[in-house]
Enzyme design. Structure first.
Site, PDB file in Angstrom:
ATOM      1  CE1 TYR A 247      29.406   2.123 -29.370  1.00  0.00           C
ATOM      2  CE2 TYR A 247      27.099   2.384 -28.782  1.00  0.00           C
ATOM      3  CZ  TYR A 247      28.185   2.762 -29.529  1.00  0.00           C
ATOM      4  OH  TYR A 247      28.064   3.772 -30.435  1.00  0.00           O
TER       5      TYR A 247
ATOM      6  CE  LYS B 191      30.646   5.344 -28.467  1.00  0.00           C
ATOM      7  NZ  LYS B 191      31.742   6.072 -29.124  1.00  0.00           N
TER       8      LYS B 191
ATOM      9  CB  SER C 103      26.363   6.769 -28.839  1.00  0.00           C
ATOM     10  OG  SER C 103      25.196   6.104 -29.285  1.00  0.00           O
TER      11      SER C 103
END
Length: 196
Positions: free
Chosen positions: A65, A69, A33
């Site tokens: 998160y 990533k 991401s």
């Protein structure tokens, strides 16, 4: 977050490497991401807690998160380096903002505020799958193994934290240790010949 978004994928990929090599040409496509840009990976926290950040409020969870990533991108870079000379290539990517069922358990007020943006700004799943499919199927990108893609395009301005070879090697070593692979399934670095 670290285990689900990164470590499980690391383990699965490492366990499949011999099969990927013998059935090649093969590709490993890792969904990352652009949120990696907001990461701040702390290896001391990783060593002490086997988690990429501490905390449980929304901003701390979001940091976890983002860190997971970044780990996916660093993993792809290191995997590509270790697989040089083989018929296996690997790519990481940002799929974009996609309308999935991820927010189905949001509270009613959160849905009231979030859903209008969700439908205005996010892609449908078919559109959101295009960069993943591109990395998996596009011919002629084999020389770009280890690189990061978004919108079916190579991203040249990737941040320095995602190009940190020392961090990628350290993360790989820690990941092997966390998965219990250090002694039995260690991937040979350099010639890419397989497990020792």
């Amino acid at each position: 977050m670290f285990g689900v978004n990164y470590l499980g994928h690391f383990l699965l990929t490492v366990l499949l490497l011999d099969r990927l090599k013998t059935s090649g040409p093969s590709r490993v496509v890792t969904v990352a991401s652009n949120s990696y840009r907001r990461s701040k990976l702390d290896f001391s926290v990783l060593l002490d807690h086997r988690d990429s950040a501490l905390g449980s409020n929304y901003s701390q969870i979001y940091r976890k998160y983002c860190n997971s990533k970044l780990c996916n991108i660093l993993f792809t870079c290191e995997l590509s380096r270790r697989l040089q000379g083989t018929n296996v290539t690997c790519y990481s990517l940002h799929p974009g903002l996609i309308r999935t069922q991820l927010g189905r358990y949001l509270g009613i007020w959160m849905k009231v505020f979030v859903m209008p943006f969700f439908y205005l700004l996010f892609m449908d799943p078919k559109s959101g799958a295009q960069t993943t499919l591109y990395c998996a199927l596009e011919q002629g990108i084999e020389h770009l193994s280890g690189h990061f893609f978004s919108r079916c395009t190579l991203q040249l301005n990737i941040g320095s934290k995602a190009r940190d070879d020392a961090a990628a090697r350290k993360l790989w070593d820690l990941s092997e240790s966390f998965c219990g692979l250090s002694k039995t399934h260690k991937l040979v670095s350099g010639d890419g010949s397989g497990f020792s």
